[in-house]
Every structure is written in C-alpha cells, then in structure tokens.
Enzyme design. Structure first.
Site, PDB file in Angstrom:
ATOM      1  N   LYS A  33       0.889  -1.119  -0.130  1.00  0.00           N
ATOM      2  CA  LYS A  33      -0.221  -0.033  -0.204  1.00  0.00           C
ATOM      3  C   LYS A  33       0.531   1.279  -0.314  1.00  0.00           C
ATOM      4  O   LYS A  33       0.303   2.333  -0.087  1.00  0.00           O
ATOM      5  CB  LYS A  33      -0.941  -0.200   1.115  1.00  0.00           C
ATOM      6  CG  LYS A  33      -2.425  -0.464   0.863  1.00  0.00           C
ATOM      7  CD  LYS A  33      -2.824  -0.858   2.311  1.00  0.00           C
ATOM      8  CE  LYS A  33      -4.298  -1.465   2.445  1.00  0.00           C
ATOM      9  NZ  LYS A  33      -5.371  -1.424   2.931  1.00  0.00           N
TER      10      LYS A  33
ATOM     11  N   ASP B 172     -10.159   3.083   2.019  1.00  0.00           N
ATOM     12  CA  ASP B 172     -10.154   1.664   2.784  1.00  0.00           C
ATOM     13  C   ASP B 172     -11.587   2.999   4.500  1.00  0.00           C
ATOM     14  O   ASP B 172     -11.625   2.357   4.756  1.00  0.00           O
ATOM     15  CB  ASP B 172      -9.055   1.548   3.722  1.00  0.00           C
ATOM     16  CG  ASP B 172      -8.646   0.324   3.044  1.00  0.00           C
ATOM     17  OD1 ASP B 172      -9.092  -0.076   2.682  1.00  0.00           O
ATOM     18  OD2 ASP B 172      -6.935   0.378   2.496  1.00  0.00           O
TER      19      ASP B 172
HETATM   20  P1  NAP Z   1       0.155  -4.375  10.261  1.00  0.00           P
HETATM   21  O1  NAP Z   1       0.028  -3.332   9.553  1.00  0.00           O
HETATM   22  O2  NAP Z   1       0.563  -6.254  10.473  1.00  0.00           O
HETATM   23  O3  NAP Z   1      -0.458  -4.104  12.282  1.00  0.00           O
HETATM   24  C1  NAP Z   1      -1.102  -5.039  13.223  1.00  0.00           C
HETATM   25  C2  NAP Z   1      -0.982  -3.977  14.298  1.00  0.00           C
HETATM   26  O4  NAP Z   1      -1.625  -6.244  15.027  1.00  0.00           O
HETATM   27  C3  NAP Z   1      -0.332  -3.663  14.637  1.00  0.00           C
HETATM   28  O5  NAP Z   1      -1.002  -2.815  15.437  1.00  0.00           O
HETATM   29  C4  NAP Z   1       0.456  -4.839  16.151  1.00  0.00           C
HETATM   30  O6  NAP Z   1       1.065  -4.487  16.982  1.00  0.00           O
HETATM   31  C5  NAP Z   1      -1.514  -5.145  16.088  1.00  0.00           C
HETATM   32  N1  NAP Z   1      -0.351  -6.824  16.888  1.00  0.00           N
HETATM   33  C6  NAP Z   1      -0.675  -8.368  15.709  1.00  0.00           C
HETATM   34  N2  NAP Z   1      -0.171  -8.999  16.565  1.00  0.00           N
HETATM   35  C7  NAP Z   1      -0.706  -8.582  18.544  1.00  0.00           C
HETATM   36  C8  NAP Z   1      -0.463  -9.521  19.617  1.00  0.00           C
HETATM   37  N3  NAP Z   1      -0.933 -11.076  18.801  1.00  0.00           N
HETATM   38  N4  NAP Z   1      -0.647  -9.003  19.857  1.00  0.00           N
HETATM   39  C9  NAP Z   1      -1.085  -7.931  20.777  1.00  0.00           C
HETATM   40  N5  NAP Z   1      -0.964  -6.778  18.665  1.00  0.00           N
HETATM   41  C10 NAP Z   1      -0.627  -7.101  18.139  1.00  0.00           C
HETATM   42  O7  NAP Z   1      -1.329  -4.714   9.947  1.00  0.00           O
HETATM   43  P2  NAP Z   1      -2.997  -4.468   9.420  1.00  0.00           P
HETATM   44  O8  NAP Z   1      -3.123  -3.958   8.122  1.00  0.00           O
HETATM   45  O9  NAP Z   1      -2.597  -3.581  10.301  1.00  0.00           O
HETATM   46  O10 NAP Z   1      -4.634  -4.823   9.790  1.00  0.00           O
HETATM   47  C11 NAP Z   1      -4.873  -5.886  10.736  1.00  0.00           C
HETATM   48  C12 NAP Z   1      -5.590  -6.023  10.635  1.00  0.00           C
HETATM   49  O11 NAP Z   1      -7.362  -4.800  10.314  1.00  0.00           O
HETATM   50  C13 NAP Z   1      -6.525  -7.301  10.364  1.00  0.00           C
HETATM   51  O12 NAP Z   1      -6.904  -8.283  10.833  1.00  0.00           O
HETATM   52  C14 NAP Z   1      -6.266  -7.502   9.014  1.00  0.00           C
HETATM   53  O13 NAP Z   1      -7.349  -8.576   8.445  1.00  0.00           O
HETATM   54  C15 NAP Z   1      -7.907  -5.889   9.217  1.00  0.00           C
HETATM   55  N6  NAP Z   1      -8.152  -5.640   8.127  1.00  0.00           N
HETATM   56  C16 NAP Z   1      -9.461  -5.570   8.168  1.00  0.00           C
HETATM   57  C17 NAP Z   1     -10.114  -4.166   6.847  1.00  0.00           C
HETATM   58  C18 NAP Z   1     -11.747  -4.472   6.635  1.00  0.00           C
HETATM   59  O14 NAP Z   1     -12.029  -3.961   5.644  1.00  0.00           O
HETATM   60  N7  NAP Z   1     -12.297  -4.768   7.068  1.00  0.00           N
HETATM   61  C19 NAP Z   1      -9.487  -4.100   6.120  1.00  0.00           C
HETATM   62  C20 NAP Z   1      -7.688  -3.792   6.672  1.00  0.00           C
HETATM   63  C21 NAP Z   1      -7.524  -4.494   7.405  1.00  0.00           C
HETATM   64  P3  NAP Z   1       2.790  -4.179  17.300  1.00  0.00           P
HETATM   65  O15 NAP Z   1       2.468  -2.495  16.810  1.00  0.00           O
HETATM   66  O16 NAP Z   1       2.841  -4.135  18.612  1.00  0.00           O
HETATM   67  O17 NAP Z   1       2.745  -5.822  16.611  1.00  0.00           O
END
Ligand code: NAP
Length: 282
Positions: A66, A102
């Site tokens: 992205k 988004d």
């Molecule tokens: P990302 O950039 O990898 O960020 C992951 C986030 O989750 C970080 O804040 C990370 O914290 C936290 N995290 C991961 N494992 C964890 C754990 N075990 N305990 C606590 N915190 C944890 O991912 P992203 O792209 O932002 O996506 C995040 C979520 O949003 C995903 O589940 C994705 O499927 C969902 N999403 C949904 C949509 C939709 O259309 N509904 C769109 C986009 C994303 P740290 O910084 O501490 O590592």
C-alpha cells in the site's frame, strides 16, 4: 467493447474476498469485466508493474504494497497522499491515479452499523499498523474530535500520533500502551466508538485485545476482522452495539468500483457474496 481487466495485488492474496465480490458486481451491472488476484512478493512489484500491471484498467492494492505502490503512480488523490497509503488505482490512458478507500469503507460501515456520524466523535483505535493508520488519518480528515491509539508497541503508536499531530494540529491524538490498564480505563471512558484494528482475533484461540470490564452499552465496538472474535463476544455480553469488518470490506470495494466504472455499486449484491463466501469457510 474489450473486456476490462481489474485485480487485487498483494502477498499473500489467495484468500481475498475481492475477486468474487467485484465479479458479482460487474455481472450485476452488465459490464464486460473480470477481476482476479495476483500474488506479488515485495521484490516482484517492479517487474509486475512493468509487465502484467500494464494490462490492467484498475486494481486494488493490499498488504504489503500500500505504501510501495505510490512510486509507480502519476497522481495521488489528496486523502491517499496525506495518509501515504493507496488501496485503489485507476488507469486513464497511460496515467495511473491512486486513491485510498479503506477509510471511506470504515466511516460508511460505522454509520450503517451504529447510525452515527463520525464528525466530533472520539475514537479509541486498537492497533497502530496499516489499517489503524488509514483509519486515523481518515477519521481526522472527516472531523473526528480525537483518536486515542492503543497499541502493544507503544513506540509505534507514538510515531503515528506525532505524524497525526503535524497533519491535524487542531485535533487530539494520544498514544497509550495496551498494557497500561489505568490509562486504558481513562481513554475508554472518553471514547465514543472503539475500533479494533489489530490482527489479534484472526486466529481461533486469540484472546481479546481489550479488557471486557471496560466495555459498556454506550461504547459501540467496530471490529475490522470479518468474523465473530472474542472482542465481539465480550461486546455482546456487555450490551455494547457491535459490528464485524464485512461492512468495511464491502464499502471500500464499492467506492473502488465507483472510481473505476463511474456507476453506483450494487452494494447489497457485494455484501451477499462476501457473507456467502465467509459462511463457506466457517
Ligand atoms: P499490520 O500493519 O501488520 O498491524 C498489526 C497490528 O496488530 C499492530 O498494531 C500490531 O501491534 C497488532 N498486533 C499483532 N499481533 C498482536 C498481538 N499478538 N497482540 C497485540 N497486538 C498485536 O496489519 P494491518 O494491515 O493494520 O491489519 C490489521 C487488521 O485489520 C487485520 O486483522 C486485517 O485483517 C484487518 N483489516 C480489515 C479491513 C476490512 O476491510 N475489514 C481492512 C484492512 C485491515 P504491534 O505494533 O505491537 O506489532
């Protein structure tokens, strides 16, 4: 008329719900178009854009491209430029323009699920990754009064808050460590809506990223993950209004569809296809 070509580009991308969702939408409005998924690793993005990418009329971008895609674009819509994140690209002749849908998807899904307008509301965001970042920039652009960012790694939340402060000097942005129970209680009390944007909850046995005692009927919970997570179960028990991420997926897709085709998206068809596909994986 030649068949139009659209796609989603990401890594991994095999389980994406976007191909069935968009193909059903094209069929519904009678557009000769196809939408497929391309799994493109980070070191393959350049050769993809020089090759198959050139045949596409438009595409979605997902993790991890992205931010990286911006260097291949001729123009970037203002909201996407501010957030430094593009999830939708449209080709016009030989020029590529990037957009971010988004945040729009999130805002529309929140309005739909809870009947509330995001302007002047305080949002408690769980997470500081790509999804939280897009959400925070979009919500403040849409005049939310505050974003309170709770993250496991406090440094990441602080870095995001610093950037938000530079772009929205009049808004309130604050970083809180997910392990600071007292500070969590304070921000939970001040929030009007909780948005769950960590990846905790994707796995069946994941715990909730938020203490259940801090949930209440006046704090709607929007979970970005598509399924019923532990947090959503806790919200239900606390009588808090709650919604999963399907609405966000559908509305970000609907906006991309409208950018590409200039037509109103058949939102209910798109939602039905996504819900049916999710039933199939249960
Ligand atoms: P990302 O950039 O990898 O960020 C992951 C986030 O989750 C970080 O804040 C990370 O914290 C936290 N995290 C991961 N494992 C964890 C754990 N075990 N305990 C606590 N915190 C944890 O991912 P992203 O792209 O932002 O996506 C995040 C979520 O949003 C995903 O589940 C994705 O499927 C969902 N999403 C949904 C949509 C939709 O259309 N509904 C769109 C986009 C994303 P740290 O910084 O501490 O590592």
């Amino acid at each position: 008329m030649a068949m139009k070509k659209y796609a989603i580009i990401g890594h991994p991308v095999g389980h994406s719900l976007s191909p069935p969702m968009h193909n059903a939408a094209f069929a519904e409005i009678g557009l000769a178009a196809e939408y497929r998924a391309f799994d493109v690793a980070p070191d393959e993005l350049s050769s993809f854009m020089d090759g198959p990418g050139k045949t596409l009329d438009g595409f979605n971008i997902t993790v991890p491209h992205k931010g990286a895609i911006t260097r291949y674009l001729d123009e970037i819509d203002e909201r996407a430029a501010v957030a430094g994140s593009v999830n939708t690209v449209k080709r016009h002749r030989d020029r590529l323009k990037g957009f971010s849908t988004d945040g729009y998807g999130l805002e529309k899904a929140i309005e739909e699920a809870f009947g509330l307008n995001v302007a002047s509301k305080a949002f408690l965001l769980l997470g500081a990754g790509g999804a939280a970042r897009a959400a925070a920039f979009h919500l403040l652009t849409s005049s939310a009064s505050a974003v309170l960012i709770v993250n496991r790694t406090l440094g990441k939340a602080k870095a995001l808050v610093e950037e938000l402060g530079k772009n929205f000097p009049d808004a309130h942005a604050e970083a809180v460590s997910a392990s600071d129970r007292e500070a969590l209680a304070v921000v939970a009390e001040r929030a009007d809506v909780l948005v769950q944007s960590t990846s905790l909850g994707l796995r069946e046995d994941d715990p909730s990223p938020f203490p259940k005692e801090l949930l209440r009927p006046t704090l709607p919970v929007f979970e970005m993950i598509y399924k019923k997570t532990r947090l959503l179960e806790d919200a239900e028990k606390a009588d808090a209004p709650a919604a999963n991420g399907v609405g966000m997926l559908v509305h970000q897709g609907a906006k991309a569809f409208e950018i590409w085709t200039g037509e109103n998206a058949p939102v209910e068809t798109m939602r039905r296809v996504v819900e049916t596909a999710l039933e199939g994986v249960k």
